[in-house]
Design an enzyme around this catalytic site. Structure first.
Site, short mmCIF file in Angstrom:
data_model
loop_
_atom_site.label_atom_id
_atom_site.label_comp_id
_atom_site.label_asym_id
_atom_site.label_seq_id
_atom_site.Cartn_x
_atom_site.Cartn_y
_atom_site.Cartn_z
N ASN A 149 0.86 -1.18 0.00
CA ASN A 149 0.00 0.00 0.00
C ASN A 149 0.90 1.24 0.00
OD1 ASN A 149 -1.81 2.05 0.49
ND2 ASN A 149 -2.35 1.40 2.57
N LYS A 208 0.05 4.24 -0.21
CA LYS A 208 -0.62 5.42 0.36
C LYS A 208 -0.40 6.60 -0.61
CE LYS A 208 -0.12 3.30 4.84
NZ LYS A 208 0.01 3.42 6.27
N HIS A 240 -9.48 1.00 5.69
CA HIS A 240 -8.14 1.27 6.23
C HIS A 240 -8.27 2.29 7.37
CE1 HIS A 240 -4.01 2.58 6.63
NE2 HIS A 240 -3.66 1.48 6.00
N GLU A 293 -6.63 4.78 8.19
CA GLU A 293 -6.48 6.19 7.79
C GLU A 293 -7.77 6.70 7.15
OE1 GLU A 293 -2.87 5.62 5.56
OE2 GLU A 293 -1.86 5.08 7.43
N GLU A 329 -4.73 -4.82 10.94
CA GLU A 329 -3.70 -3.79 11.09
C GLU A 329 -3.93 -3.05 12.40
OE1 GLU A 329 -1.94 -2.44 7.11
OE2 GLU A 329 -3.79 -1.32 7.36
N GLY A 364 2.91 2.60 10.70
CA GLY A 364 3.84 3.71 10.50
C GLY A 364 4.62 4.12 11.74
N SER A 414 3.94 -1.90 10.24
CA SER A 414 5.41 -1.96 10.37
C SER A 414 5.97 -3.33 10.02
CB SER A 414 5.83 -1.52 11.78
OG SER A 414 5.43 -0.18 12.02
P1 13P Z 1 3.35 0.60 7.63
O1 13P Z 1 3.85 -0.68 7.03
O2 13P Z 1 4.06 1.81 7.10
O3 13P Z 1 3.29 0.53 9.11
O4 13P Z 1 1.82 0.77 7.12
C1 13P Z 1 0.95 -0.29 7.26
C2 13P Z 1 -0.30 0.04 6.53
O5 13P Z 1 -1.06 0.90 6.93
C3 13P Z 1 -0.57 -0.70 5.28
O6 13P Z 1 -1.87 -0.50 4.85
#
Ligand code: 13P
Length: 249
Positions: free
Chosen positions: A9, A11, A94, A96, A166, A172, A211
């Site tokens: 992803n 983003k 997600h 976010e 997640e 992140g 992560s």
């Molecule tokens: P990270 O791998 O940067 O922690 O992000 C995970 C994520 O949100 C994937 O959708």
């Protein structure tokens, strides 16, 4: 047998140059044919990615979609548009999107239904915040997010889902769930799916995200109920993403 899925992803990151770099690296990469790797770039890059990945084993996904088929929804993209660019997987829920764009369970369900209707596969993202974990509400939170969608789908639709666990506190932050913590939640999700249909539960893929990187991927992916990864930061570096794909055992 569940075919492992590694999904990157991006983003709101990446560039046309990065799309090309992935295309070139994966054209030469020696990947097991018994796993799937997909990149979810920002939608303006889908056409370029479709071309660049054409001769590789890399598939395509999208990060979000509007639930409506078409119309006056400025800035939005429909599932059939994504499908025209070879997209196979689309994220819904997600964290976010849930927190920054107020997408609640109802909005998540509407998107999942639009994706299924178009013949694509929703990747339903679920996960608890740090407060919810500290208060002992991890399982309730995660299972409620799963049930909010699964309760409203029919048996056929449920079979075409992927779920990504997640934990919000691991996204992140560099703080990964331990393999045991992740496995515990994955096992709880699978047990919850058994209540709908035993065979569907044993076939549905459950991804871990938060992560995940080349250093911890193998250990996470070795857990019995972890069938792949949803990778954020580490999917922006071609060597790292490739290493994660190669750690599927
Ligand atoms: P990270 O791998 O940067 O922690 O992000 C995970 C994520 O949100 C994937 O959708």
């Amino acid at each position: 047998m569940r075919v492992p899925l590694i999904a990157g992803n991006w983003k709101m990151n990446g560039s046309l140059a990065l799309v090309e770099q992935f295309g070139q690296a994966f054209a030469k990469a020696d990947l097991s044919s018994s796993m799937e790797a997909v990149i979810l770039p920002p939608s303006p890059y889908l056409a370029a990615a479709q071309t660049a990945f054409g001769k590789t084993s890399l598939g395509l996904g999208a990060q979000t979609v509007n639930p409506e088929p078409s119309g006056a929804y400025t800035g939005e993209v429909s599932a059939s548009m994504l499908s025209e660019f070879g997209v196979r997987y689309v994220l819904v829920g997600h964290s976010e999107r849930r927190s920054l764009y107020q997408e609640d369970d109802k909005a998540v369900l509407a998107r999942a239904q639009a994706i299924l209707k178009t013949g694509l596969i929703p990747v339903l993202c679920v996960g608890e915040t740090l407060d919810e974990r500290d208060e002992g509400r991890t399982e309730t939170t995660v299972l409620n997010q799963v049930k909010a969608v699964f309760d409203m789908l029919d048996a056929q639709q449920r079979q075409h889902m992927v779920i990504a666990y997640e934990p919000v506190w691991a996204i992140g932050t560099g703080r990964t769930a331990t393999p045991e913590q992740a496995q515990e939640v994955h096992a709880a999700i699978r047990a919850c799916l058994v209540d709908y249909d035993k065979q569907m539960a044993s076939r549905l893929r459950l991804l871990y995200g938060g992560s995940m990187k080349r250093e911890n991927a193998a250990e996470l992916l070795a857990q019995p109920d972890i069938d792949g990864g949803l990778i954020g930061g580490a999917s922006l570096k071609v060597d790292d993403f490739l290493a994660i794909c190669q750690s599927v055992g």
